[in-house]
Design an enzyme around this catalytic site. Structure first.
Site, PDB file in Angstrom:
ATOM      1  N   ASP A  13     -23.682  15.492   0.957  1.00  0.00           N
ATOM      2  CA  ASP A  13     -24.455  15.014   2.124  1.00  0.00           C
ATOM      3  C   ASP A  13     -24.480  13.492   2.232  1.00  0.00           C
ATOM      4  OD1 ASP A  13     -25.166  17.729   2.479  1.00  0.00           O
ATOM      5  OD2 ASP A  13     -26.795  17.470   1.044  1.00  0.00           O
ATOM      6  N   LYS A  16     -20.079  11.973   4.724  1.00  0.00           N
ATOM      7  CA  LYS A  16     -18.609  11.925   4.684  1.00  0.00           C
ATOM      8  C   LYS A  16     -17.996  12.255   6.038  1.00  0.00           C
ATOM      9  CE  LYS A  16     -18.424  14.997   1.394  1.00  0.00           C
ATOM     10  NZ  LYS A  16     -19.831  15.085   0.987  1.00  0.00           N
ATOM     11  N   GLY A  17     -18.640  13.203   6.757  1.00  0.00           N
ATOM     12  CA  GLY A  17     -18.080  13.662   8.038  1.00  0.00           C
ATOM     13  C   GLY A  17     -17.852  12.487   8.978  1.00  0.00           C
ATOM     14  N   GLY A  40     -21.573  21.110   5.006  1.00  0.00           N
ATOM     15  CA  GLY A  40     -21.895  20.941   6.420  1.00  0.00           C
ATOM     16  C   GLY A  40     -21.643  19.513   6.832  1.00  0.00           C
ATOM     17  N   HIS A  41     -20.794  19.312   7.813  1.00  0.00           N
ATOM     18  CA  HIS A  41     -20.543  17.965   8.312  1.00  0.00           C
ATOM     19  C   HIS A  41     -21.149  17.818   9.703  1.00  0.00           C
ATOM     20  CE1 HIS A  41     -16.819  17.246   5.583  1.00  0.00           C
ATOM     21  NE2 HIS A  41     -17.943  16.935   4.997  1.00  0.00           N
ATOM     22  N   GLN A 223     -19.062  18.656  -0.513  1.00  0.00           N
ATOM     23  CA  GLN A 223     -20.040  18.393  -1.594  1.00  0.00           C
ATOM     24  C   GLN A 223     -19.866  16.979  -2.169  1.00  0.00           C
ATOM     25  OE1 GLN A 223     -18.224  21.646  -1.950  1.00  0.00           O
ATOM     26  NE2 GLN A 223     -19.704  22.245  -0.429  1.00  0.00           N
ATOM     27  N   THR A 238     -21.412  23.138  -7.702  1.00  0.00           N
ATOM     28  CA  THR A 238     -20.693  24.128  -6.923  1.00  0.00           C
ATOM     29  C   THR A 238     -19.540  24.661  -7.784  1.00  0.00           C
ATOM     30  OG1 THR A 238     -19.799  24.593  -4.723  1.00  0.00           O
ATOM     31  CG2 THR A 238     -19.141  22.486  -5.731  1.00  0.00           C
ATOM     32  N   THR A 298     -27.606  20.736   6.590  1.00  0.00           N
ATOM     33  CA  THR A 298     -26.840  21.140   7.773  1.00  0.00           C
ATOM     34  C   THR A 298     -26.600  22.639   7.764  1.00  0.00           C
ATOM     35  OG1 THR A 298     -25.603  19.122   7.307  1.00  0.00           O
ATOM     36  CG2 THR A 298     -24.796  20.454   9.113  1.00  0.00           C
ATOM     37  N   ASP A 332     -29.557   1.794   7.388  1.00  0.00           N
ATOM     38  CA  ASP A 332     -30.672   1.591   8.334  1.00  0.00           C
ATOM     39  C   ASP A 332     -31.947   2.309   7.887  1.00  0.00           C
ATOM     40  OD1 ASP A 332     -28.774   3.755   8.949  1.00  0.00           O
ATOM     41  OD2 ASP A 332     -30.263   4.362  10.442  1.00  0.00           O
ATOM     42  N   GLY A 411     -26.365   3.628  11.428  1.00  0.00           N
ATOM     43  CA  GLY A 411     -26.985   4.501  12.428  1.00  0.00           C
ATOM     44  C   GLY A 411     -26.175   5.774  12.554  1.00  0.00           C
TER      45      GLY A 411
HETATM   46  P1  IMP Z   1     -22.909  26.673  -3.715  1.00  0.00           P
HETATM   47  O1  IMP Z   1     -21.856  25.646  -3.468  1.00  0.00           O
HETATM   48  O2  IMP Z   1     -23.408  27.340  -2.470  1.00  0.00           O
HETATM   49  O3  IMP Z   1     -22.530  27.660  -4.781  1.00  0.00           O
HETATM   50  O4  IMP Z   1     -24.196  25.900  -4.297  1.00  0.00           O
HETATM   51  C1  IMP Z   1     -24.168  25.293  -5.571  1.00  0.00           C
HETATM   52  C2  IMP Z   1     -24.915  23.977  -5.567  1.00  0.00           C
HETATM   53  O5  IMP Z   1     -24.249  23.047  -4.731  1.00  0.00           O
HETATM   54  C3  IMP Z   1     -26.336  24.054  -5.009  1.00  0.00           C
HETATM   55  O6  IMP Z   1     -27.151  23.105  -5.685  1.00  0.00           O
HETATM   56  C4  IMP Z   1     -26.174  23.638  -3.570  1.00  0.00           C
HETATM   57  O7  IMP Z   1     -27.371  23.124  -3.007  1.00  0.00           O
HETATM   58  C5  IMP Z   1     -25.127  22.562  -3.726  1.00  0.00           C
HETATM   59  N1  IMP Z   1     -24.341  22.351  -2.507  1.00  0.00           N
HETATM   60  C6  IMP Z   1     -23.352  23.116  -2.019  1.00  0.00           C
HETATM   61  N2  IMP Z   1     -22.855  22.592  -0.886  1.00  0.00           N
HETATM   62  C7  IMP Z   1     -23.528  21.456  -0.658  1.00  0.00           C
HETATM   63  C8  IMP Z   1     -23.452  20.437   0.356  1.00  0.00           C
HETATM   64  O8  IMP Z   1     -22.649  20.453   1.280  1.00  0.00           O
HETATM   65  N3  IMP Z   1     -24.335  19.419   0.220  1.00  0.00           N
HETATM   66  C9  IMP Z   1     -25.226  19.335  -0.795  1.00  0.00           C
HETATM   67  N4  IMP Z   1     -25.321  20.250  -1.751  1.00  0.00           N
HETATM   68  C10 IMP Z   1     -24.486  21.305  -1.689  1.00  0.00           C
END
Ligand code: IMP
Length: 420
Positions: A13, A16-17, A40-41, A223, A238, A298, A332, A411
């Site tokens: 988060d 990056k997007g 999520g981007h 991630q 992950t 997201t 910001d 921003g």
């Molecule tokens: P998983 O990737 O759904 O298996 O989740 C494993 C860990 O990675 C958890 O702590 C999630 O909250 C974290 N995680 C997975 N995708 C994201 C992301 O896009 N942003 C932030 N944390 C993520």
């Protein structure tokens, strides 16, 4: 640079997007190298906000985009996103390429992800419950179903029958859940296959040819570094390799072909899910950062935990990714604070202090942050440059890490990125 990796330098988060979107403008091919619809981007283009999970962000720029072998693909999510982008007027025809070696997220992966988390109770990882971990686990166990299987109904049936026979035992006997019917799963997948088949590609060859012809290839990770399966804060990670080297593995190119690694870090830190978080902000300021930064997931909508910038963790990210320059996003958000704590060292349980990320999990779980407080700039970040005090904040980060900050986000919209 012809081959650039964009990597999250924290716990995901980082924004990056938006950075990928910016660099995609000058790229010829955009490649997503790991993860699935857990990432999520959010990309803001004029009045439009795009929230994408499975397709590479380059598609919003109308760039050819590829999903590598190291990704896991939820077919319904992928098709749904392409349909939505098309419905909103974006052209995607001929731009989507998916490695035949990428693995499919099957419905039992989603069911098992949720069931395991519930079973773990207070020990849960806090996954996105999108079936990511179980899909990668099956890949390693070698009973996964791959994207290329969609092109061969006979093999697809065999693989689904094999998997269902085993998964149903787990679902029914271990988790007390409904079993899956192999025929129903096959029918749904055959519908998806008709859409996905034209997108299946040899993405290694695609990238190799692009680089050979001198075209610019951008690799985007999902991630972030601290969620890396091997190098992150295990088990709160992950199930894939977000670090920069993951790009070479996923696309089947030699690591020496990567020219540049751009690390993306927020000007503070956020984390979703469970696990230790040394620089987590105490008191009301955490909710303030969350509100100002709109720190809600997201994918899941969950509140993100917020911390002050952690230079120990960022130094680790610079090391394990070989980061050559940094993008510091959301500066910001810090404008609202007159004092800015920055974590410069960790105090370990034995009382010693270190600038290096602890190699042993117990040290990390029990360390305390040592903060240095920098002055805030008491004003908004408007216009083309940074106020002197904000520039000093950025230079402090550069000095501490020995890496230049090339971009600063000021921003949400696409235009609010300063090139330093
Ligand atoms: P998983 O990737 O759904 O298996 O989740 C494993 C860990 O990675 C958890 O702590 C999630 O909250 C974290 N995680 C997975 N995708 C994201 C992301 O896009 N942003 C932030 N944390 C993520």
């Amino acid at each position: 640079m012809p081959a650039t990796v964009i990597v999250g330098a924290q716990w995901g988060d980082e924004g990056k997007g938006k950075i990928v979107d910016l660099l995609a403008r000058d790229s010829d091919l955009v490649c997503r190298y790991q993860g699935g619809p857990n990432a999520g981007h959010t990309i803001v283009v004029g009045e439009e906000t795009y929230k994408i999970r499975q397709v590479p962000s380059g598609i919003i720029r109308g760039k050819p985009s590829a999903i590598g072998a190291g990704c896991v693909v939820d077919p319904a999510v992928l098709i749904g996103e392409i349909d939505e982008l098309e419905a909103r007027g974006l052209e995607t025809e001929g731009l989507v390429h998916v490695s035949g070696n990428a693995h499919l997220i099957m419905p039992w992966h989603v069911a098992l992800d949720g069931a395991r988390e519930r079973r773990l109770g207070r020990l849960q990882i806090g996954t996105t419950r999108r079936g990511i971990g179980p899909a990668y686990a099956d890949k390693a166990t070698r009973i996964g179903v791959r994207v290329q299987d969609l092109a061969d109904p006979k093999i697809l049936r065999e693989k689904i029958e094999l998997a269902v026979a085993e998964k149903n035992v787990w679902l029914e006997r271990v988790y007390d859940l409904e079993p899956f019917d192999a025929d129903e799963v096959l029918d749904t997948l055959l519908d998806h296959a008709a859409r996905i088949r034209p997108w299946i590609a040899d993405t290694s060859l695609l990238v190799d040819r692009a680089l050979h012809d001198g075209r610019r290839v951008l690799f985007e990770g999902g991630q972030g570094t601290l969620l890396d399966l091997d190098h992150g804060t295990y088990p709160f990670v992950t199930s894939s390799s977000p670090i920069a080297a993951g790009a070479a593995v996923s696309f089947g190119i030699g690591p020496a072909r990567i020219d540049d690694v751009l690390g993306v870090a927020k000007s503070y830190v956020t984390r979703v899910g469970e696990g230790p978080f040394p620089s987590e902000i105490e008191g009301e300021a955490q909710a303030r950062v969350r509100e100002l930064g709109q720190e809600f997931g997201t994918v899941t909508g969950r509140e993100r935990r917020c911390g002050w910038l952690d230079l120990v963790a960022l130094r680790f990210a610079v090391r394990v990714n070989g980061i050559t320059s940094l993008a510091l996003t959301k500066l910001d958000v810090l404008s609202a604070f007159s004092e800015l704590p920055v974590c410069v060292r960790y105090r370990l349980p034995d009382g010693t202090e270190t600038e290096e990320f602890p190699a042993h999990q117990s040290d990390f779980h029990h360390c305390k942050p040592v903060f240095e407080t920098l002055p805030g700039w008491n004003g908004e970040l408007a216009g083309d440059g940074l106020p002197a005090v904000a520039r000093e904040y950025v230079e402090f980060v550069e000095r501490a890490l020995g890496v230049p900050v090339a971009l600063v986000g000021t921003g949400a919209s696409r235009e609010r990125v300063l090139t330093l």
